[in-house]
Design an enzyme around this catalytic site. Sequence first.
Site, PDB file in Angstrom:
ATOM      1  CG  HIS A  31       5.354 -10.057   0.871  1.00  0.00           C
ATOM      2  ND1 HIS A  31       5.490 -11.142   1.712  1.00  0.00           N
ATOM      3  CD2 HIS A  31       4.873 -10.540  -0.293  1.00  0.00           C
ATOM      4  CE1 HIS A  31       5.106 -12.238   1.080  1.00  0.00           C
ATOM      5  NE2 HIS A  31       4.725 -11.904  -0.132  1.00  0.00           N
TER       6      HIS A  31
ATOM      7  NE  ARG B 153       7.518  -8.901   5.120  1.00  0.00           N
ATOM      8  CZ  ARG B 153       6.715  -7.842   4.990  1.00  0.00           C
ATOM      9  NH1 ARG B 153       7.198  -6.693   4.545  1.00  0.00           N
ATOM     10  NH2 ARG B 153       5.431  -7.920   5.316  1.00  0.00           N
TER      11      ARG B 153
ATOM     12  CE1 TYR C 104       3.066  -4.403   5.830  1.00  0.00           C
ATOM     13  CE2 TYR C 104       2.412  -3.745   3.624  1.00  0.00           C
ATOM     14  CZ  TYR C 104       3.251  -4.450   4.451  1.00  0.00           C
ATOM     15  OH  TYR C 104       4.282  -5.189   3.913  1.00  0.00           O
TER      16      TYR C 104
END
Length: 400
Positions: A273, A269, A282
């Site tokens: 998200h 990805r 992160y």
Amino acid sequence: MRLLAEDGTRRPDAEHDRWLTDLDLASGDDAARAVARGTLLRLYEDMVVARRLDAEATALQRQGELALWPPLLGQEAAQVGSARALRRDDFVFSSYREHAVASVRGASPVDLVRVWRGVTVCGWDPYAIGMASPQVIIGAQALHATGWAMGVQLDVDAGRVDPADGLPVGVAYFGDGAMSQGDVNEAFVFSATYRSPVVFLCQNNQWAISEPVALQSRVPLVERARGFGMPGVRVDGNDVLAVLAVTRAALDRARHGGGPTLVEAVTYRMGPHTTADDPKRYRDAAELELWAGRDPVARYAAYLRGVGVLTDAEDERVRRAADTAAAELRAGCVALEDPPPSSLFDHVYAEPHAPLARERAEHARYLASFDDAASDAAGGPPDEGDAASSGTGMPEGARR
């Protein structure tokens, strides 16, 4: 399993090449070569259009036209390759990120954003395109696909489905995070036990929101299949040809009584998200750079140019088609109107339902109270220009 190297070089693979004979450019038949060229270009166009629509929807969310958007950037090959393997009578049960799958199945550009604008609970007619409403509950769609597939088996037993040409297959799309959900594991148990015609397609995009896949599984996800008594295949999810071949093989097995297969498409990805997420908090920039070098669209374009299928003129045509689709998406999105508040009750039950009828009446009285309040404040009934008479049944401020 991989058929295209990262530089676009085609690798021969006897086991999987047999599922791609319709893409053979070396065929001695002119008509077959023309069909192969058209199919190869179709896969490229699907991916380019999907990426362009994704970028446009992300921009629409940033501009306040959508409440939220889950980007698919980087996962185009996993979605297009698998979706192009399906028959029209197969049925898809997806998560909220399979925009390219929906597009391939027949959803229009604006259909992709209706839910995210908040005007409907499903952007398309599921029966028209063979794809259920996207599932937001993580992993629940795996059970839906399994139940649908078991229904196909019951229809065969009752003489309603002829298995001669192979069974219709239920296809469940979910991410690596869903592999830790009970629903997915229960679906594996039931489908393997009853040898139901299901394909489970896990797009392992490396991150379940902010949690890396290594945190939830000490072994490759595909290895879990063996414990449930079904085969598993791990495929390069950024290789559209490999995904197409693997999915065709899994579908064929399901159609002819072989039961379910777990396909783990290893991809990445590239974006957040959802548009409410900040992956920089992160994710390491070096990891992003590594996967950028594995870009599925660039890899496939390199292959097509190498075999003489993708010319500058064809590429320009595809880019224009993508821009046209994006313009259609934007125009359709901003033109969407809020539905009547009472439509909330329209599709709750298939048959008349007395408690629901009472709730609808109560809701109507509640909305009417705003009309009364507006009328009292104005000293009379509102005229046609007032917000209270705009079709919502409530003043603009109260509605928000």
